[in-house]
Design a protein around this motif. Structure first.
Motif, mmCIF file in Angstrom:
data_model
loop_
_atom_site.group_PDB
_atom_site.id
_atom_site.type_symbol
_atom_site.label_atom_id
_atom_site.label_comp_id
_atom_site.label_asym_id
_atom_site.label_seq_id
_atom_site.Cartn_x
_atom_site.Cartn_y
_atom_site.Cartn_z
ATOM 1 N N ASN A 96 0.830 -1.204 0.000
ATOM 2 C CA ASN A 96 0.000 0.000 0.000
ATOM 3 C C ASN A 96 0.866 1.255 0.000
ATOM 4 O OD1 ASN A 96 -2.663 0.441 -0.104
ATOM 5 N ND2 ASN A 96 -3.032 0.354 2.084
ATOM 6 N N CYS A 104 -15.036 -2.207 5.360
ATOM 7 C CA CYS A 104 -13.934 -2.658 4.487
ATOM 8 C C CYS A 104 -12.615 -2.171 5.094
ATOM 9 C CB CYS A 104 -14.105 -2.145 3.068
ATOM 10 S SG CYS A 104 -15.647 -2.664 2.285
ATOM 11 N N ASP A 145 -14.630 -6.034 8.214
ATOM 12 C CA ASP A 145 -14.079 -6.509 6.934
ATOM 13 C C ASP A 145 -14.431 -7.997 6.814
ATOM 14 O OD1 ASP A 145 -11.577 -5.302 4.995
ATOM 15 O OD2 ASP A 145 -11.969 -7.460 4.871
ATOM 16 N N PHE A 146 -14.625 -8.469 5.578
ATOM 17 C CA PHE A 146 -14.954 -9.896 5.445
ATOM 18 C C PHE A 146 -13.743 -10.783 5.174
ATOM 19 C CE2 PHE A 146 -16.521 -10.073 0.653
ATOM 20 C CZ PHE A 146 -15.300 -9.576 0.226
ATOM 21 N N ALA A 147 -12.543 -10.191 5.060
ATOM 22 C CA ALA A 147 -11.326 -10.994 4.880
ATOM 23 C C ALA A 147 -10.637 -11.105 6.245
ATOM 24 C CB ALA A 147 -10.417 -10.358 3.845
ATOM 25 N N MET A 190 -6.963 -10.168 6.885
ATOM 26 C CA MET A 190 -6.624 -8.729 6.928
ATOM 27 C C MET A 190 -6.766 -8.225 8.363
ATOM 28 S SD MET A 190 -5.759 -7.431 3.896
ATOM 29 C CE MET A 190 -6.278 -5.753 3.543
ATOM 30 N N GLY A 244 -17.206 -9.135 8.967
ATOM 31 C CA GLY A 244 -18.559 -9.074 8.409
ATOM 32 C C GLY A 244 -18.557 -8.519 7.004
ATOM 33 N N SER A 274 -19.843 -6.113 4.098
ATOM 34 C CA SER A 274 -20.391 -4.751 3.978
ATOM 35 C C SER A 274 -21.721 -4.721 3.225
ATOM 36 C CB SER A 274 -19.398 -3.833 3.264
ATOM 37 O OG SER A 274 -18.240 -3.694 4.038
ATOM 38 N N PHE A 278 -10.883 2.816 0.149
ATOM 39 C CA PHE A 278 -10.507 1.908 -0.944
ATOM 40 C C PHE A 278 -11.249 0.573 -0.886
ATOM 41 C CE2 PHE A 278 -6.765 4.501 0.293
ATOM 42 C CZ PHE A 278 -6.781 5.353 -0.799
ATOM 43 N N ASN A 310 -14.472 -2.373 -4.465
ATOM 44 C CA ASN A 310 -14.394 -3.833 -4.468
ATOM 45 C C ASN A 310 -15.737 -4.513 -4.243
ATOM 46 O OD1 ASN A 310 -11.395 -4.339 -4.582
ATOM 47 N ND2 ASN A 310 -11.502 -2.930 -2.851
ATOM 48 N N LEU A 311 -16.756 -3.739 -3.885
ATOM 49 C CA LEU A 311 -18.035 -4.353 -3.558
ATOM 50 C C LEU A 311 -18.687 -4.953 -4.803
ATOM 51 C CD1 LEU A 311 -19.529 -1.683 -1.125
ATOM 52 C CD2 LEU A 311 -18.380 -3.837 -0.543
HETATM 53 C C1 LIG Z 1 -8.044 -2.130 -0.661
HETATM 54 S S1 LIG Z 1 -8.513 -2.811 0.881
HETATM 55 C C2 LIG Z 1 -8.719 -1.369 1.879
HETATM 56 C C3 LIG Z 1 -8.442 -1.611 3.337
HETATM 57 C C4 LIG Z 1 -8.447 -0.350 4.205
HETATM 58 N N1 LIG Z 1 -9.740 0.275 4.245
HETATM 59 C C5 LIG Z 1 -7.407 0.642 3.774
HETATM 60 O O1 LIG Z 1 -7.751 1.817 3.641
HETATM 61 O O2 LIG Z 1 -6.253 0.244 3.586
HETATM 62 C C6 LIG Z 1 -10.186 -3.298 0.569
HETATM 63 C C7 LIG Z 1 -10.781 -4.095 1.714
HETATM 64 O O3 LIG Z 1 -12.185 -4.217 1.474
HETATM 65 C C8 LIG Z 1 -12.582 -5.492 1.927
HETATM 66 N N2 LIG Z 1 -13.863 -5.835 1.312
HETATM 67 C C9 LIG Z 1 -14.155 -5.885 0.002
HETATM 68 N N3 LIG Z 1 -15.439 -6.242 -0.172
HETATM 69 C C10 LIG Z 1 -15.969 -6.399 1.064
HETATM 70 C C11 LIG Z 1 -17.254 -6.764 1.546
HETATM 71 N N4 LIG Z 1 -18.266 -7.058 0.721
HETATM 72 N N5 LIG Z 1 -17.448 -6.824 2.881
HETATM 73 C C12 LIG Z 1 -16.422 -6.554 3.736
HETATM 74 N N6 LIG Z 1 -15.176 -6.231 3.347
HETATM 75 C C13 LIG Z 1 -14.954 -6.147 2.023
HETATM 76 C C14 LIG Z 1 -11.435 -6.399 1.527
HETATM 77 O O4 LIG Z 1 -11.432 -7.602 2.251
HETATM 78 C C15 LIG Z 1 -10.231 -5.504 1.836
HETATM 79 O O5 LIG Z 1 -9.730 -5.720 3.127
#
Ligand SMILES: C[S@@+](CC[C@H](N)C(=O)[O-])C[C@H]1O[C@@H](n2cnc3c(N)ncnc32)[C@H](O)[C@@H]1O
Length: 250
Positions: free
Chosen positions: A42, A75, A99-101, A104, A122, A124, A141, A145-146
């Motif tokens: 990042n 997220c 976050d669902f990962a 992370m 969880g 989003s 960010f 990704n949603l």
């Molecule tokens: C690029 S990272 C950003 C992380 C953090 N917000 C940052 O500013 O560095 C995107 C994050 O969104 C999460 N994410 C994507 N879709 C999601 C969803 N439907 N529910 C929860 N988390 C989600 C991913 O797992 C990831 O950790």
């Protein structure tokens, strides 16, 4: 937009599908797999500008309106944006960071020790929270990704109390043709190579630039905010339009 099959050929692996459950699973898998190198990449790939952007996002949140409130960072990844708020002088509330990962959240856990940040695993698109409980919300960010951006913005509106503010920080494509040409060169040619070398992941950093290019621009995202019930919607380009801040009031 590069098709999944072409990306599969060029990267020798696979790319994320555009929408639906498959895309959600793919995104969850990408971030789970790159979690150990996420923070390093990042800051390296953004030349540390991301830190400035996060500060700008929190400055837009109007958290001083309710400094003891509970805020949501959706997220949240490895918590950098949640921490930006939790570390603010005068902030006496709590940040729920979802976050669902799971990897992370695990990766970021040492950073939130002794901080007012509560991690929640969880989705989003189905936030595990009651209506109207948060004093404000941020997403850094993550919206790009949603699998369903409209549903995600709607969910964020649902969990905010009336008058609470949502701030979304997201990449965008610069409007100036010269800046855009340099940006696309970096995103298409340099970022995937550096990302692959440092993360060891064969295709995650090919997916990332693709996800930026197919994401709605600031105007369209603003319209999604309004359609979801947000008022006083606005946006501002950052660093010549590499990124943008979007906000609205529930
Ligand atoms: C690029 S990272 C950003 C992380 C953090 N917000 C940052 O500013 O560095 C995107 C994050 O969104 C999460 N994410 C994507 N879709 C999601 C969803 N439907 N529910 C929860 N988390 C989600 C991913 O797992 C990831 O950790």
């Amino acid at each position: 937009m590069q098709s999944a099959s072409r990306a599969a050929t060029t990267e020798g692996s696979e790319a994320a599908p555009k929408e639906g459950a498959d895309r959600a699973h793919q995104v969850q898998r990408i971030f789970s797999e790159i979690a150990p190198r996420y923070d390093l990449l990042n800051h390296v790939l953004s030349l540390n500008i991301d830190k400035r952007w996060r500060k700008a996002a929190i400055a837009r949140l109007d958290w001083e309106r309710a400094p003891e409130g509970t805020y949501l960072d959706a997220c949240a990844g490895t918590f950098d944006l949640a921490l930006e708020l939790a570390k603010k002088d005068g902030f006496g509330g709590r940040v729920v960071a979802s976050d669902f990962a799971h990897p992370m959240l695990v990766q970021g856990a040492p950073k939130i020790e002794a901080r007012a940040v509560s991690p929640v695993c969880g989705d989003s698109l189905r936030l595990p929270f009651a209506n109207g409980i948060f004093a404000g919300a941020t997403v850094g960010f993550g919206v790009r990704n949603l699998a369903d951006v409209r549903a995600g913005i709607g969910e964020l509106h649902r969990v905010l109390s009336p008058g609470a503010r949502l701030v979304v920080l997201e990449f965008t494509v610069p409007p100036n043709p010269v800046v855009r040409a340099g940006y696309l060169l970096y995103f298409n040619r340099i970022l995937p190579v550096v990302g692959r070398l440092v993360s060891g992941h064969p295709w995650a950093y090919t997916y990332l630039p693709e996800s930026v290019k197919e994401f709605p621009g600031p105007k369209e995202l603003g319209e999604i905010f309004e359609a979801s019930g947000f008022k006083d919607v606005g946006w501002k380009l950052l660093s010549g339009g590499i990124a943008a801040l979007h906000w609205g009031v529930a």
